[in-house]
Write an enzyme that holds these catalytic residues in place. Structure first.
Site, PDB file in Angstrom:
ATOM      1  N   SER A 132      -6.345  -0.656   2.158  1.00  0.00           N
ATOM      2  CA  SER A 132      -6.032   0.784   2.159  1.00  0.00           C
ATOM      3  C   SER A 132      -7.238   1.563   1.629  1.00  0.00           C
ATOM      4  CB  SER A 132      -4.836   1.027   1.238  1.00  0.00           C
ATOM      5  OG  SER A 132      -4.652   2.402   0.982  1.00  0.00           O
ATOM      6  N   TYR A 145       1.036   0.737  -5.868  1.00  0.00           N
ATOM      7  CA  TYR A 145       0.380   0.641  -4.553  1.00  0.00           C
ATOM      8  C   TYR A 145      -1.136   0.525  -4.739  1.00  0.00           C
ATOM      9  CZ  TYR A 145      -0.634   1.655   0.377  1.00  0.00           C
ATOM     10  OH  TYR A 145      -1.078   1.578   1.681  1.00  0.00           O
TER      11      TYR A 145
HETATM   12  P1  NAP Z   1       5.450   1.139   8.048  1.00  0.00           P
HETATM   13  O1  NAP Z   1       5.626   1.794   9.378  1.00  0.00           O
HETATM   14  O2  NAP Z   1       6.292   1.571   6.896  1.00  0.00           O
HETATM   15  O3  NAP Z   1       5.493  -0.439   8.232  1.00  0.00           O
HETATM   16  C1  NAP Z   1       5.527  -1.325   7.139  1.00  0.00           C
HETATM   17  C2  NAP Z   1       5.899  -2.693   7.638  1.00  0.00           C
HETATM   18  O4  NAP Z   1       6.035  -3.601   6.515  1.00  0.00           O
HETATM   19  C3  NAP Z   1       7.241  -2.685   8.357  1.00  0.00           C
HETATM   20  O5  NAP Z   1       7.225  -3.605   9.399  1.00  0.00           O
HETATM   21  C4  NAP Z   1       8.173  -3.149   7.258  1.00  0.00           C
HETATM   22  O6  NAP Z   1       9.390  -3.673   7.714  1.00  0.00           O
HETATM   23  C5  NAP Z   1       7.300  -4.222   6.625  1.00  0.00           C
HETATM   24  N1  NAP Z   1       7.862  -4.644   5.364  1.00  0.00           N
HETATM   25  C6  NAP Z   1       8.134  -3.894   4.276  1.00  0.00           C
HETATM   26  N2  NAP Z   1       8.726  -4.645   3.327  1.00  0.00           N
HETATM   27  C7  NAP Z   1       8.839  -5.912   3.825  1.00  0.00           C
HETATM   28  C8  NAP Z   1       9.373  -7.121   3.347  1.00  0.00           C
HETATM   29  N3  NAP Z   1       9.984  -7.209   2.151  1.00  0.00           N
HETATM   30  N4  NAP Z   1       9.294  -8.236   4.128  1.00  0.00           N
HETATM   31  C9  NAP Z   1       8.731  -8.155   5.357  1.00  0.00           C
HETATM   32  N5  NAP Z   1       8.222  -7.031   5.885  1.00  0.00           N
HETATM   33  C10 NAP Z   1       8.288  -5.915   5.122  1.00  0.00           C
HETATM   34  O7  NAP Z   1       3.966   1.391   7.546  1.00  0.00           O
HETATM   35  P2  NAP Z   1       2.529   1.189   8.227  1.00  0.00           P
HETATM   36  O8  NAP Z   1       1.809   2.458   8.027  1.00  0.00           O
HETATM   37  O9  NAP Z   1       2.633   0.601   9.591  1.00  0.00           O
HETATM   38  O10 NAP Z   1       1.927   0.142   7.180  1.00  0.00           O
HETATM   39  C11 NAP Z   1       1.452  -1.146   7.528  1.00  0.00           C
HETATM   40  C12 NAP Z   1       0.402  -1.571   6.513  1.00  0.00           C
HETATM   41  O11 NAP Z   1      -0.691  -0.651   6.548  1.00  0.00           O
HETATM   42  C13 NAP Z   1       0.891  -1.563   5.063  1.00  0.00           C
HETATM   43  O12 NAP Z   1       0.328  -2.660   4.369  1.00  0.00           O
HETATM   44  C14 NAP Z   1       0.343  -0.250   4.518  1.00  0.00           C
HETATM   45  O13 NAP Z   1       0.170  -0.268   3.126  1.00  0.00           O
HETATM   46  C15 NAP Z   1      -0.970  -0.177   5.260  1.00  0.00           C
HETATM   47  N6  NAP Z   1      -1.579   1.141   5.328  1.00  0.00           N
HETATM   48  C16 NAP Z   1      -1.011   2.156   6.050  1.00  0.00           C
HETATM   49  C17 NAP Z   1      -1.673   3.385   6.107  1.00  0.00           C
HETATM   50  C18 NAP Z   1      -1.140   4.551   6.899  1.00  0.00           C
HETATM   51  O14 NAP Z   1      -1.752   5.615   6.869  1.00  0.00           O
HETATM   52  N7  NAP Z   1      -0.053   4.436   7.633  1.00  0.00           N
HETATM   53  C19 NAP Z   1      -2.867   3.577   5.425  1.00  0.00           C
HETATM   54  C20 NAP Z   1      -3.391   2.512   4.690  1.00  0.00           C
HETATM   55  C21 NAP Z   1      -2.752   1.300   4.662  1.00  0.00           C
HETATM   56  P3  NAP Z   1      10.686  -2.693   7.847  1.00  0.00           P
HETATM   57  O15 NAP Z   1      10.440  -1.827   9.044  1.00  0.00           O
HETATM   58  O16 NAP Z   1      11.797  -3.652   8.018  1.00  0.00           O
HETATM   59  O17 NAP Z   1      10.760  -1.902   6.570  1.00  0.00           O
END
Ligand code: NAP
Length: 240
Positions: A132, A145
């Site tokens: 991140s 986080y």
């Molecule tokens: P998201 O849409 O909220 O997706 C998060 C994913 O993690 C979902 O598939 C969720 O499953 C899964 N997850 C959460 N808790 C879990 C658990 N206990 N066991 C298995 N899976 C679990 O968010 P995203 O933006 O795509 O994030 C994906 C990654 O990118 C994360 O590591 C996040 O920190 C990172 N990130 C995102 C951004 C951004 O701007 N979006 C920026 C920097 C980093 P459910 O759908 O079942 O909850």
């Protein structure tokens, strides 16, 4: 064959039901990989997109992946699953600390370990961890986080040091502000949205596909000499 092709490779992506994980799974499939879409929620939509298979994996138990890699060859692991909890640091609860650290850091380390136990025996593989901007910056009101994502950058480098000579490339991607469920609240707030956009040199939010294509690169032969890198895919945010 192109150095960017993943043909003949099997990739496991965690949190592949939605957002960045789903886009990574789709990009891997487009590059020729067989994709195992892992999630705690149904990954049926991702399986329909990728033609791969589905695996239930819930990091409520951070050791959940301990037996996932034994008995089959998986070449690429993408640790994407992650959560965030927001509160002022003076009020932040132990529950919100532990929940985030378990999914974002402990599960990532032990999933890497489980993968490496078989990948080392097969002669290697590729790991891509999703870090991140808060692997580098402090953020605000997200203490667990920020700690977890600084930790992801750290263990990415540590594991690269241990496994680079043994055939496993361990790298990470630091996504900028990407349009997913995770950032819906930020985009819905006109002031925050405008402030964020004003600081992104590319002038737009990132798309999940931007991360997918970078993950393909780090998983491919083209990235064979890249170890312990954290690749910023942020529209230039950190360069500012
Ligand atoms: P998201 O849409 O909220 O997706 C998060 C994913 O993690 C979902 O598939 C969720 O499953 C899964 N997850 C959460 N808790 C879990 C658990 N206990 N066991 C298995 N899976 C679990 O968010 P995203 O933006 O795509 O994030 C994906 C990654 O990118 C994360 O590591 C996040 O920190 C990172 N990130 C995102 C951004 C951004 O701007 N979006 C920026 C920097 C980093 P459910 O759908 O079942 O909850």
């Amino acid at each position: 064959m192109s150095a960017f092709s993943l043909s003949g490779q099997t990739a496991l992506v965690t949190g592949a039901n939605t957002g960045i994980g789903q886009a990574i799974a789709a990009a891997m499939a487009r590059a020729g990989a067989h994709v195992i879409a892992a999630g705690r929620s149904s990954c049926a939509e991702t399986v329909a997109m990728t033609g791969g298979e589905e695996l239930t994996l819930d990091f409520a138990d951070p050791m959940a992946a301990r037996d996932v890699f034994s008995g089959r060859r998986i070449d690429i692991l993408v640790n994407n699953a992650g959560i965030i909890r927001r509160a002022d640091s003076v009020d932040f609860t132990e529950e919100d600390w532990d929940a985030v650290m378990d999914v974002n850091l402990k599960a990532v380390f032990f999933t890497c370990q489980a993968f490496a136990k078989t990948a080392l025996a097969h002669g290697g593989g590729k790991i891509v961890n999703i870090a991140s901007l808060l692997s580098f910056q402090g953020g605000i009101r997200v203490p667990s986080y920020t700690a977890s994502k600084h930790g992801v950058a750290g263990i990415t480098k540590l594991l690269a040091n241990e496994w680079a000579a043994k055939g496993i490339n361990v790298n990470a991607i630091a996504p900028g502000y990407i349009e997913t469920n995770n950032t819906e609240a930020l985009r819905a707030d006109p002031d925050r949205n405008a402030a964020i956009l004003a600081r992104i040199p590319a002038g737009r939010w990132g798309r999940a596909d931007d991360i997918g294509e970078a993950a393909v690169f780090l998983s491919s032969r083209a990235a064979g000499y890249i170890h312990g890198a954290v690749l910023n895919v942020d529209g230039g945010w950190l360069a500012r």
